[in-house]
Structure formats: C-alpha cells, structure tokens
Design a protein around this motif. Structure first.
Motif, PDB file in Angstrom:
ATOM      1  N   TRP A 700       0.917  -1.318  -0.085  1.00 39.58           N
ATOM      2  CA  TRP A 700       0.146   0.199   0.469  1.00 39.58           C
ATOM      3  C   TRP A 700       0.986   1.127   0.231  1.00 39.58           C
ATOM      4  O   TRP A 700       0.232   2.730  -0.693  1.00 39.58           O
ATOM      5  CB  TRP A 700      -0.665   0.162   1.215  1.00 39.58           C
ATOM      6  N   ARG A 701       1.527   1.276   0.958  1.00 41.06           N
ATOM      7  CA  ARG A 701       3.069   2.291   1.230  1.00 41.06           C
ATOM      8  C   ARG A 701       2.862   2.958  -0.672  1.00 41.06           C
ATOM      9  O   ARG A 701       3.667   3.867  -0.887  1.00 41.06           O
ATOM     10  CB  ARG A 701       3.691   2.219   1.540  1.00 41.06           C
ATOM     11  N   ASN A 704       0.690   4.437  -3.018  1.00 45.94           N
ATOM     12  CA  ASN A 704       0.552   5.919  -2.446  1.00 45.94           C
ATOM     13  C   ASN A 704       1.079   6.229  -1.754  1.00 45.94           C
ATOM     14  O   ASN A 704       0.710   7.412  -1.642  1.00 45.94           O
ATOM     15  CB  ASN A 704      -0.855   5.435  -1.595  1.00 45.94           C
TER      16      ASN A 704
END
Length: 711
Positions: A700-701, A704
């Motif tokens: 996710w990091r 995003n």
C-alpha cells in the motif's frame, strides 16, 4: 694274565681294568705299539687322487639309517636313498660301502676333511654292495646293505674309535656320487687297554612350539568373568602337533632315564598330567638375553611385562600350580634366548634368582685346543653365576645341523648321528685320562625318534658315561674368576632383524595393554559394595590374561609370537566390542523439536559407564551433543537426544561411544533424520499473520506515497 671286571653302564657292557692288574708302564707300552702299528699301516696306502671341489659330483646318496656304533656282535647295516639328480637317465649301477679298518683320525681337521670329502684316506675294506636299478631323471630308490659281525672288513678293525666310511655309487664303470660318513668301533671284543669313559650330559628342553589362544575360554573370560586362576592359565594352549609330539617324547623319557628334561613351567601348566622333569626354565622361555640387549625396561613395562613375571620365584610358583602341590621343589635354569650371555645378561639373570644359566650357543671359545667340561663360574655384581655351556659341535649335530655345508654325509639324521658318535669318540681320544663332562643341548623342536636314536647310540658307546645336570653342576669349572669374565661375549648378539621384530612386538603389546587399562579405568563402572569384589577380581584377570599372552609373545618360541600378538589384540578388542550401539530406525521430525532414542548394550559381566555422542551433518537439523549413561551387566540402557530443526530437509546423525576421558571407541551408527516442518500451534499462525500484514502495508505504501517533485 690280565683280570678284568665287567659292569653294566647305561645299556652297554664296559670292561674296566681290575685294580693294580695293569701297570702304567704296560699300558703306556701298549698304546705306543698301537699307534706305531696304525702309522705303519697308513704308510702302506697311496693317497687316492682327489677331485677339485667344482668337479665333485652332486650328492645322489642320502643315508636313511646306518650303524653308528660298531661292536663285536652288531655287524654293519645301511639303508640309503639313491636319487637321480641329473636331467638324464642313469643306467643300472651299484652302491658299495667301504671302510678303512686301520685308520685312526689324528686331528680335528683330519676328521672334518673326511666329512667334507677333501681327506685323502683310502677305503679299501669293502663291507658290502647293493644293486641300484635304472633311474629316470628325478627318480629315487631305496637300497640296503647288511654285513654280519663276521664280515672280513669288520673283523679287520682291531682298534676302537671312529673309522672313515665311503659310499660309492657307480654305473657303467663311472663314479656318479661319493658320500663320506663314519662308523665307530667300541672296545667290546678288542684286546686293547681301557681308558676312563668321558662324562656327557644331554638336555632336552621341553616347550611348546605352537602356542595358540583358546578362543572359547577368552570369550568366557570377557563375557562371564569369574574364572579360577587355574582355568585362566589354560588361556594359552599348545597346538595339536605339540600334544602329539609330547606323547612320543614321554615314551623316550621313560626309555632313557639319564636324559635330562628341563621344562617351561607354563607348558607343564597347560598339560592335563604334567610330565616328570629334572628342572624348569624361566616362564614361557622369556628371552632374558634380548631383554638386556634391548635395554629398555620401560618398553617392557608398557607392554605389561615386569621382571616379577619371569623371575625364578615365579617359575617355581607356576610349577607348583601345574603339579597342584604348593610345596613342590625343583631346580630353575635360565635358558639362553636369541642374544648372548654377556656380563649384563648374567647379572640380570642372577638378580631375578637364577644362579645357573644354560648357554646353548656362542659362549664356548672357538680357539680351544681340546674340549672342556661345560661349566664356567662368573662373578657378577649380583653374585656368582654358574654357566653350563653346550659343546657346540655335538649340540649342533644333535639339533640337526651339519658341521658344514660341504659335509656330504651329514644331510640326513642318520648321517649326523654317525658323525656325532665319531666326534665324541675323537674327543675322548684327545685326552683319554682327563676328567671332563660335556653338555649337549637338544632343540625345543627336536624329533622324538631322533632323540631316541641319539640316546640309544650314546648308551652303546663304551667311551661315554651319561650323567645328570646335578653332576655337571658339581664338576670343577673349566673357567672362573677374571679369566671367565674376560672370555664372556662382548657383543649382545641381538641381530638388527631380531631387534626390529622385538620393537614391533613391544609396540603391539603396548597398544593392547593400554586398551585393557583404559577399559578398566575409564569404561568399567566404579565398583559398588555389591560388585566390588567380583569387579576388582575381573579387572585383575584381564591384566593377567594379557600378561600371559605377552610372555609367550616375548619368549623363545618364535613361531608363537604372531599368534600371541593376535590373542592380546583380540582380548582388547573383545572388551571394547562388547559395548555397542543398537541400530536406530530413521527419525521423521514434523515440529521444531523431537527426541531421538539411542540404546546401548553391554555384554560384560559388570556395569559400564560411557558417554554417547550425536553429531549431524546439517546446520538446520541438529541434536544435543553428549549424554552419559551407565549400562548394567548383560543389559541395555537408553539415552534420548533432542533434535532441533529450523527448516524442512534431511540430515544424518552419527552416534558414537566415548570413554569417560572423552576418547572414542567401538563402532559408530548412523541415523537418518527427515524434517517436514508444519505449523502446529497458535504462535505459528500469529507470526504468519503478522508477516502477511507487513507485506500488505508495504505494498500500500509503495503505491500511495507522494512522489518528490524531482522524480
């Protein structure tokens, strides 16, 4: 008129002059006339031409039996084997036997030259002939010649002593082979002056030549223990050949009571019914001369041999054990080994209680003009030692050794016996009135039939008087004091080959002795109140058993050395091999930890305490390293090693035994370990869940995060 009296002496009738019946003057005149007659007869003969050594035909005639002692009633009898040693057929021929009836040997060289075929002595008095058939190459035949006592050539012999005999083998008028031997006339029936008989002592050493180990008894000692000292002494046993030979020798001993028998006490101990003997040697004929020549007592001690194992008192103890009589007594003699009786060796023998030693070789001086009584007294630092010295020529002949390689008639037992009798008569004639006692030593491997023939011939020899070792020991010494000390051998006599062999033997015995000591000290469990007495006794018995094997390995019985070394090594191996790891089945591991059981067995009569080791060949699958276990007598004990795995895979664990000092022994075992790691608890699921969560957050990091303006 001369009056004589007859006495029966060792099987032969000997005429002795009656007291004051013959004056010294008459005797001297008789001897001078006899010598003059002999010399005159010798001048009548023209020496026969002698062929050069390289022209002498190969000896084709071997004497199987012959009359060595000739009396007025014996006649002459010969059996011989004729062999065609050529590569061509030999036609039918003749074997003839002839003697010089009037010849008297005048020197040692004279008699030796005849034996070697270089003496130019005519033999014109034919005793007999025999036909020899045609012989193919390599073929042989036996022939016999017999002449009764009235045969003309035999009755022509009018003086006692050794006479030259020649065997001629001819075919088609060509002389193919000539063999030289002797016959010795006694005084029986001859009108000649009598002289005192010369004393002679014959000794037969009684020892086994083929010691072996009783495997069943050794297994019983190692597996059961508790053997009696008498039974333990039977651990080493003579070979079947020794047993057969002993039965024949005992018949010879019974027939000839003047034959002196000196026995190895350990051999007597091995017998069911010990033979009656006249004395004993050091135990197992331990080689004292090699011991002092090697000059390293520590090396012997490391091999589990102490001086107390072969000293005189130990020999007596063993002798009493053999007889089952705690008060039995006999004389002890130190028998010579491979080396020489140097001053150092004699001193050591005396320190160990041997006041009398027997020198079988390399002690008698080679420059002696005449033979002497076989006794010398030597003063050593430990005290006076009596050395009974074997007369070399007679002893070698009695032991089956020819006087030289060129003595063509001495290639057989019968030929050597004829030479022995002739040589002994010559020695008596050298100094007919000198009082002497000659020692003849037989071999430890002598043939009973040869011993019987020798003793029978000596008993028929009127110029010889058989005595015993006690009589020889009391005789006046030929040498003593500084003279005796100066004449001792200076060299140890131990050859390089013998020294090297001794070093290897000591090294091997040291290894097996260390093994037994290690087993007793660091494997056998410490005795408890219940097992203390039995365990301590068993330890001592193991040491005693090795000691017995070592003694025989270091004795004079060279042929037994290798078998005794094998026995000592086997004893040590049986102790260690009696403790074993029971093979373990393969182990399958499905978790991080597991247990691997290992069973240890003990076949011995007392508990053992050992360390067990486990080591794998993998960094991901490992086990605990050591565990200590006490295994009961004739039982099993189990240890469990912990297995730890960090991943799935395979590994092999090597299981080994160690003593309490950390030295490995015995055979190892290998156990295969297979790991199939599975999640089997909540902590595993938590770890996996946390890992998945970290993975999701990371992804996710990555998608995003804000990009930097410079990107």
């Amino acid at each position: 008129m001369v009056v004589r009296k007859e006495t029966q002496q060792t099987g032969a009738t000997v005429n002795h002059s009656a007291p004051r019946s013959v004056s010294r003057g008459v005797r001297a005149v008789s001897m001078i006339l006899a010598m003059a007659l002999t010399m005159a007869l010798m001048l009548l003969y023209t020496p026969a031409p002698h062929a050069e050594a390289d022209e002498t035909p190969t000896t084709m005639v071997s004497i199987d039996s012959s009359t060595a002692v000739l009396t007025d009633t014996s006649g002459y009898h010969l059996q011989a084997t004729v062999t065609n040693t050529t590569d061509q057929t030999v036609p039918a021929g003749t074997l003839s036997v002839a003697v010089n009836a009037f010849y008297t040997f005048v020197s040692r060289n004279d008699i030796q030259e005849w034996a070697e075929g270089t003496g130019r002595i005519p033999t014109s008095n034919t005793i007999g002939q025999a036909d020899v058939p045609e012989l193919q190459p390599g073929a042989s035949t036996k022939v016999s010649i017999d002449a009764d006592a009235n045969q003309q050539s035999l009755t022509a012999i009018n003086s006692w002593g050794p006479k030259p005999v020649e065997l001629d083998y001819t075919a088609n008028g060509e002389e193919l082979s000539t063999t030289h031997t002797f016959v010795t006339r006694t005084t029986d029936g001859l009108d000649t002056p009598s002289t005192p008989a010369m004393n002679i002592t014959v000794v037969q050493p009684l020892a086994a030549s083929g010691w072996t180990t009783d495997v069943d008894l050794m297994n019983e000692l190692v597996g059961k223990g508790g053997l009696t000292s008498h039974k333990l002494s039977k651990l080493t046993v003579p070979s079947e050949n020794d047993n057969t030979r002993l039965k024949s020798l005992e018949q010879v001993f019974g027939k000839h009571d003047k034959l002196q028998v000196i026995a190895d006490p350990t051999y007597l101990q091995a017998m069911t019914m010990p033979t009656q003997v006249d004395g004993i040697t050091q135990p197992a004929l331990f080689d004292m001369t090699a011991y002092t020549a090697y000059d390293d007592g520590r090396a012997y001690a490391n091999a589990n041999i102490a001086t107390s194992d072969w000293k005189s008192s130990k020999a007596i103890t063993t002798y009493r054990s053999a007889l089952g009589d705690s008060s039995a007594k006999t004389r002890t003699y130190a028998w010579q080994g491979a080396g020489n009786w140097t001053m150092k060796a004699l001193t050591e023998a005396k320190r160990q209680g041997y006041g009398t030693v027997i020198a079988t070789h390399d002690f008698e001086g080679s420059d002696q003009s005449t033979v002497e009584t076989g006794k010398t007294t030597v003063s050593t630092e430990a005290g006076e030692v009596t050395v009974l010295t074997a007369q070399s020529t007679l002893s070698n002949l009695a032991q089956g050794k020819a006087t030289s390689d060129d003595a063509d008639g001495e290639g057989s037992d019968a030929g050597r016996l004829a030479r022995f009798i002739a040589q002994s008569a010559f020695y008596q004639m050298e100094q007919p009135y000198a009082e002497r006692n000659l020692l003849v030593c037989l071999g430890t491997d002598s043939n009973p039939s040869d011993v019987d023939a020798l003793m029978s011939a000596i008993e028929q020899s009127s110029w010889l008087n058989l005595t015993d070792l006690n009589t020889l020991g009391k005789a006046s010494a030929s040498h003593s004091g500084d003279e005796a000390a100066a004449a001792l051998p200076q060299d140890s006599g131990l050859s390089d080959a013998r020294r090297s062999s001794l070093q290897q033997t000591l090294s091997a015995l040291t290894e097996s002795a260390k093994g037994i000591d290690r087993f007793n000290s660091f494997i056998l469990a410490e005795p408890t109140e219940k097992s203390s007495s039995g365990s301590t006794t068993w330890r001592k018995q193991l040491v005693s058993a090795h000691n017995l094997l070592s003694l025989h390995a270091l004795g004079n019985e060279a042929s037994s050395g290798s078998t005794m070394l094998e026995g000592a090594s086997q004893l040590s191996s049986l102790l260690f091999n009696g403790i074993a790891i029971t093979p373990t089945e393969n182990v399958n591991v499905v978790s991080e930890t597991a247990k691997m059981p290992v069973t240890i067995s003990n076949n011995h009569p007392y508990p053992v305490t050992v360390k067990v080791s486990s080591l794998t060949d993998s960094m991901q699958i490992v086990t605990s390293r050591f565990d200590t276990v006490e295994v009961p007598a004739h039982g099993e004990a189990q240890v469990a090693f912990t297995i730890r795995v960090s991943t799935s895979g395979d590994a092999d664990a090597t299981i080994a035994l160690f003593d309490r000092q950390g030295t490995t022994f015995g055979a190892t075992q290998t156990t295969h370990i297979t790991s199939a790691l599975q999640i089997s608890d909540k902590s595993g699921f938590v770890i996996i869940g946390f890992a998945v969560l970290l993975g999701i957050v990371g992804l996710w990091r990555q998608f995003n995060r804000k990009k930097d303006p410079d990107e």
